[in-house]
Design a protein around this motif. Structure first.
Motif, PDB file in Angstrom:
ATOM      1  N   ARG A  54      -8.441 -11.359  -5.887  1.00 47.58           N
ATOM      2  CA  ARG A  54      -7.852  -9.949  -7.339  1.00 47.58           C
ATOM      3  C   ARG A  54      -7.634  -8.611  -6.147  1.00 47.58           C
ATOM      4  O   ARG A  54      -7.302  -7.576  -7.054  1.00 47.58           O
ATOM      5  CB  ARG A  54      -9.481  -9.813  -8.107  1.00 47.58           C
ATOM      6  CG  ARG A  54      -9.575 -10.643  -8.530  1.00 47.58           C
ATOM      7  CD  ARG A  54     -10.959 -10.497  -9.539  1.00 47.58           C
ATOM      8  NE  ARG A  54     -11.314 -11.699 -10.246  1.00 47.58           N
ATOM      9  CZ  ARG A  54     -12.423 -12.158 -11.800  1.00 47.58           C
ATOM     10  NH1 ARG A  54     -13.393 -10.569 -11.281  1.00 47.58           N
ATOM     11  NH2 ARG A  54     -12.463 -12.116 -12.165  1.00 47.58           N
ATOM     12  N   VAL A  55      -8.154  -8.044  -4.993  1.00 43.79           N
ATOM     13  CA  VAL A  55      -7.767  -7.150  -4.415  1.00 43.79           C
ATOM     14  C   VAL A  55      -6.386  -7.258  -3.701  1.00 43.79           C
ATOM     15  O   VAL A  55      -5.637  -6.309  -4.323  1.00 43.79           O
ATOM     16  CB  VAL A  55      -8.426  -6.679  -3.046  1.00 43.79           C
ATOM     17  CG1 VAL A  55      -8.078  -5.895  -2.100  1.00 43.79           C
ATOM     18  CG2 VAL A  55      -9.601  -7.176  -3.151  1.00 43.79           C
ATOM     19  N   GLU A  56      -6.201  -8.603  -4.073  1.00 43.56           N
ATOM     20  CA  GLU A  56      -4.278  -8.272  -3.681  1.00 43.56           C
ATOM     21  C   GLU A  56      -3.352  -8.022  -5.280  1.00 43.56           C
ATOM     22  O   GLU A  56      -2.245  -7.567  -4.747  1.00 43.56           O
ATOM     23  CB  GLU A  56      -4.137 -10.974  -3.471  1.00 43.56           C
ATOM     24  CG  GLU A  56      -4.402 -10.398  -1.665  1.00 43.56           C
ATOM     25  CD  GLU A  56      -4.274 -12.500  -1.251  1.00 43.56           C
ATOM     26  OE1 GLU A  56      -4.130 -12.137  -0.655  1.00 43.56           O
ATOM     27  OE2 GLU A  56      -4.168 -12.695  -2.712  1.00 43.56           O
ATOM     28  N   LYS A  57      -3.897  -9.366  -5.770  1.00 44.05           N
ATOM     29  CA  LYS A  57      -3.680  -9.084  -7.659  1.00 44.05           C
ATOM     30  C   LYS A  57      -3.177  -7.143  -7.528  1.00 44.05           C
ATOM     31  O   LYS A  57      -2.437  -6.495  -8.088  1.00 44.05           O
ATOM     32  CB  LYS A  57      -4.535  -9.383  -8.557  1.00 44.05           C
ATOM     33  CG  LYS A  57      -4.281 -10.550  -8.913  1.00 44.05           C
ATOM     34  CD  LYS A  57      -2.498 -11.337  -8.306  1.00 44.05           C
ATOM     35  CE  LYS A  57      -2.126 -11.008  -9.462  1.00 44.05           C
ATOM     36  NZ  LYS A  57      -0.482 -11.683 -10.088  1.00 44.05           N
ATOM     37  N   ALA A  58      -4.897  -6.402  -7.296  1.00 45.68           N
ATOM     38  CA  ALA A  58      -4.485  -4.575  -7.449  1.00 45.68           C
ATOM     39  C   ALA A  58      -3.529  -4.252  -6.784  1.00 45.68           C
ATOM     40  O   ALA A  58      -3.613  -3.269  -6.846  1.00 45.68           O
ATOM     41  CB  ALA A  58      -6.194  -4.177  -7.061  1.00 45.68           C
ATOM     42  N   ARG A  59      -3.332  -4.581  -5.204  1.00 42.04           N
ATOM     43  CA  ARG A  59      -2.943  -4.198  -4.386  1.00 42.04           C
ATOM     44  C   ARG A  59      -0.834  -4.348  -4.954  1.00 42.04           C
ATOM     45  O   ARG A  59      -0.223  -3.090  -4.501  1.00 42.04           O
ATOM     46  CB  ARG A  59      -2.747  -4.778  -3.205  1.00 42.04           C
ATOM     47  CG  ARG A  59      -1.918  -4.265  -2.123  1.00 42.04           C
ATOM     48  CD  ARG A  59      -1.658  -5.217  -1.162  1.00 42.04           C
ATOM     49  NE  ARG A  59      -0.989  -6.559  -1.248  1.00 42.04           N
ATOM     50  CZ  ARG A  59      -0.734  -7.684  -0.891  1.00 42.04           C
ATOM     51  NH1 ARG A  59      -1.657  -7.741   0.170  1.00 42.04           N
ATOM     52  NH2 ARG A  59      -0.407  -8.738  -1.135  1.00 42.04           N
ATOM     53  N   ASP A  60      -0.814  -5.069  -5.405  1.00 44.72           N
ATOM     54  CA  ASP A  60       0.247  -5.408  -6.207  1.00 44.72           C
ATOM     55  C   ASP A  60       1.057  -4.885  -7.213  1.00 44.72           C
ATOM     56  O   ASP A  60       1.960  -4.375  -7.151  1.00 44.72           O
ATOM     57  CB  ASP A  60       0.480  -6.591  -5.647  1.00 44.72           C
ATOM     58  CG  ASP A  60       0.268  -7.760  -5.326  1.00 44.72           C
ATOM     59  OD1 ASP A  60       0.798  -7.146  -4.048  1.00 44.72           O
ATOM     60  OD2 ASP A  60       0.916  -9.313  -5.687  1.00 44.72           O
ATOM     61  N   THR A  61      -0.145  -4.260  -8.292  1.00 43.18           N
ATOM     62  CA  THR A  61       0.044  -3.870  -9.654  1.00 43.18           C
ATOM     63  C   THR A  61       0.560  -2.038  -9.333  1.00 43.18           C
ATOM     64  O   THR A  61       0.436  -1.192  -9.683  1.00 43.18           O
ATOM     65  CB  THR A  61      -1.403  -4.328  -9.900  1.00 43.18           C
ATOM     66  OG1 THR A  61      -1.219  -5.311 -10.312  1.00 43.18           O
ATOM     67  CG2 THR A  61      -0.999  -2.422 -11.034  1.00 43.18           C
ATOM     68  N   GLN A  62      -0.584  -1.808  -8.525  1.00 40.11           N
ATOM     69  CA  GLN A  62      -0.479  -0.075  -7.389  1.00 40.11           C
ATOM     70  C   GLN A  62       0.891  -0.361  -7.061  1.00 40.11           C
ATOM     71  O   GLN A  62       1.809   1.072  -7.269  1.00 40.11           O
ATOM     72  CB  GLN A  62      -1.684  -0.141  -6.179  1.00 40.11           C
ATOM     73  CG  GLN A  62      -2.555   0.025  -6.965  1.00 40.11           C
ATOM     74  CD  GLN A  62      -3.953   0.441  -5.712  1.00 40.11           C
ATOM     75  OE1 GLN A  62      -3.921   0.231  -5.332  1.00 40.11           O
ATOM     76  NE2 GLN A  62      -4.982   1.765  -6.057  1.00 40.11           N
ATOM     77  N   GLU A  63       1.487  -1.015  -6.002  1.00 44.22           N
ATOM     78  CA  GLU A  63       3.199  -0.854  -5.451  1.00 44.22           C
ATOM     79  C   GLU A  63       3.392  -0.791  -7.223  1.00 44.22           C
ATOM     80  O   GLU A  63       4.688   0.004  -6.859  1.00 44.22           O
ATOM     81  CB  GLU A  63       3.267  -2.379  -4.986  1.00 44.22           C
ATOM     82  CG  GLU A  63       3.077  -2.113  -3.245  1.00 44.22           C
ATOM     83  CD  GLU A  63       3.200  -1.587  -2.030  1.00 44.22           C
ATOM     84  OE1 GLU A  63       4.572  -0.783  -2.661  1.00 44.22           O
ATOM     85  OE2 GLU A  63       3.315  -1.666  -1.063  1.00 44.22           O
ATOM     86  N   GLU A  64       3.883  -1.780  -8.230  1.00 43.12           N
ATOM     87  CA  GLU A  64       4.509  -1.615  -9.065  1.00 43.12           C
ATOM     88  C   GLU A  64       4.467  -0.663  -9.544  1.00 43.12           C
ATOM     89  O   GLU A  64       5.796   0.505 -10.995  1.00 43.12           O
ATOM     90  CB  GLU A  64       4.350  -3.233 -10.116  1.00 43.12           C
ATOM     91  CG  GLU A  64       4.623  -4.324  -9.580  1.00 43.12           C
ATOM     92  CD  GLU A  64       3.582  -5.683 -10.161  1.00 43.12           C
ATOM     93  OE1 GLU A  64       3.029  -5.358 -11.465  1.00 43.12           O
ATOM     94  OE2 GLU A  64       3.522  -7.052  -9.997  1.00 43.12           O
ATOM     95  N   THR A  65       3.358  -0.042  -9.661  1.00 38.99           N
ATOM     96  CA  THR A  65       2.835   1.206 -10.731  1.00 38.99           C
ATOM     97  C   THR A  65       4.180   2.688  -9.646  1.00 38.99           C
ATOM     98  O   THR A  65       4.617   3.532 -10.430  1.00 38.99           O
ATOM     99  CB  THR A  65       1.218   1.711 -10.384  1.00 38.99           C
ATOM    100  OG1 THR A  65       0.767   0.115 -11.741  1.00 38.99           O
ATOM    101  CG2 THR A  65       1.152   2.949 -11.909  1.00 38.99           C
ATOM    102  N   LYS A  66       3.354   2.769  -8.629  1.00 39.73           N
ATOM    103  CA  LYS A  66       4.687   3.486  -7.597  1.00 39.73           C
ATOM    104  C   LYS A  66       5.860   3.124  -8.406  1.00 39.73           C
ATOM    105  O   LYS A  66       6.686   4.526  -8.366  1.00 39.73           O
ATOM    106  CB  LYS A  66       3.784   3.112  -6.094  1.00 39.73           C
ATOM    107  CG  LYS A  66       3.842   4.317  -5.436  1.00 39.73           C
ATOM    108  CD  LYS A  66       4.338   4.029  -4.202  1.00 39.73           C
ATOM    109  CE  LYS A  66       4.592   2.536  -3.912  1.00 39.73           C
ATOM    110  NZ  LYS A  66       5.062   2.132  -1.802  1.00 39.73           N
ATOM    111  N   GLU A  67       6.102   2.530  -7.830  1.00 35.64           N
ATOM    112  CA  GLU A  67       7.675   1.957  -8.604  1.00 35.64           C
ATOM    113  C   GLU A  67       7.733   2.732 -10.311  1.00 35.64           C
ATOM    114  O   GLU A  67       8.992   3.335  -9.968  1.00 35.64           O
ATOM    115  CB  GLU A  67       7.809   0.722  -8.091  1.00 35.64           C
ATOM    116  CG  GLU A  67       8.183   0.360  -7.017  1.00 35.64           C
ATOM    117  CD  GLU A  67       8.695   1.635  -6.073  1.00 35.64           C
ATOM    118  OE1 GLU A  67       9.949   1.857  -6.391  1.00 35.64           O
ATOM    119  OE2 GLU A  67       8.651   1.721  -4.989  1.00 35.64           O
ATOM    120  N   GLN A  68       7.304   2.443 -11.105  1.00 39.24           N
ATOM    121  CA  GLN A  68       7.465   2.636 -11.993  1.00 39.24           C
ATOM    122  C   GLN A  68       7.366   3.807 -12.795  1.00 39.24           C
ATOM    123  O   GLN A  68       8.004   4.775 -13.394  1.00 39.24           O
ATOM    124  CB  GLN A  68       6.435   1.881 -13.425  1.00 39.24           C
ATOM    125  CG  GLN A  68       6.110   2.196 -14.844  1.00 39.24           C
ATOM    126  CD  GLN A  68       7.422   1.935 -15.504  1.00 39.24           C
ATOM    127  OE1 GLN A  68       8.063   1.294 -15.319  1.00 39.24           O
ATOM    128  NE2 GLN A  68       7.938   3.277 -15.775  1.00 39.24           N
TER     129      GLN A  68
END
Length: 213
Positions: A40-54
């Motif tokens: 879940r931490v990995e998923k949250a990290r990846d989501t933050q990466e995607e959010t940053k780009e968005q």
């Protein structure tokens, strides 16, 4: 964690259920709370990466609107609105990822503390207690960084929403002028958000390394 376990975990990741039953079910197929937390931490990290780009993409679109020189302003508005809606979706995803981490952390730490009482070896108990204390400290740093980053999203979305709605009803130079007025502060806010996201991502990576030791 093998492929089938990862697939199963992915399928049920977003399901809500009584935590004790939910995590017990995972453990029966060989997925302990520790692995769920790392996942879940990995998923949250990846989501933050995607959010940053968005949010970078949304900022680019807002900037493009302020440079509008003529053409189909309604089509330009539609692009801007799509970026806003995509940003809202990512914001919601970030919030849910944090909730998921908090849920499993509560279950993991509760289990860990309970198991400390079951040791007969004082040395092993002390070692496990130290590891728990260290993990809790790093978890607090992680969740604090994630929430700090997440808190910066809402004010940006509020400005985005105002500008998108204003443009919807004012497809003219006045809408462009309004955006130009706000652009400087939007850039600053997005820059601060990205910096906070990057700090949070670094904390996530550090936490994952700790959990995998």
């Amino acid at each position: 964690m093998n492929y089938l376990q990862m697939l199963f975990l992915s399928l049920i990741f977003s399901l809500s259920a009584c935590s004790s039953i939910y995590y017990s079910g995972l453990e029966k197929i060989g997925i302990p709370k520790r692995e769920v937390m790392v996942y879940r931490v990995e998923k949250a990290r990846d989501t933050q990466e995607e959010t940053k780009e968005q949010f970078k993409s949304a900022l680019d679109q807002f900037t493009a609107v302020t440079n509008f020189k003529g053409g189909d302003l309604e089509a330009t508005y539609n692009k801007l609105n799509r970026e806003y809606e995509a940003s809202v979706n990512k914001a919601d995803e970030v919030k849910q990822r944090i909730r998921d981490i908090e849920d499993v952390s509560e279950a993991l730490f509760s289990e860990w503390e309970n198991e400390l009482t079951q040791y007969s070896s004082a040395t092993l108990k002390r070692s496990s207690q130290n590891k728990l204390n260290q993990t809790k400290i790093q978890y607090k740093q992680l969740i604090t960084a994630m929430k700090r980053a997440e808190s910066k999203i809402k004010p940006i979305l509020a400005v985005f929403k105002d500008q998108v709605m204003f443009m919807k009803h004012n497809l003219n130079a006045q809408a462009i002028a309004s955006l130009k007025t706000e652009l400087g502060s939007i850039k600053t806010d997005v820059s601060n958000l990205i910096a906070a996201m990057e700090k949070s991502i670094n904390e996530a990576n550090a936490f994952i390394k700790t959990m995998e030791k």
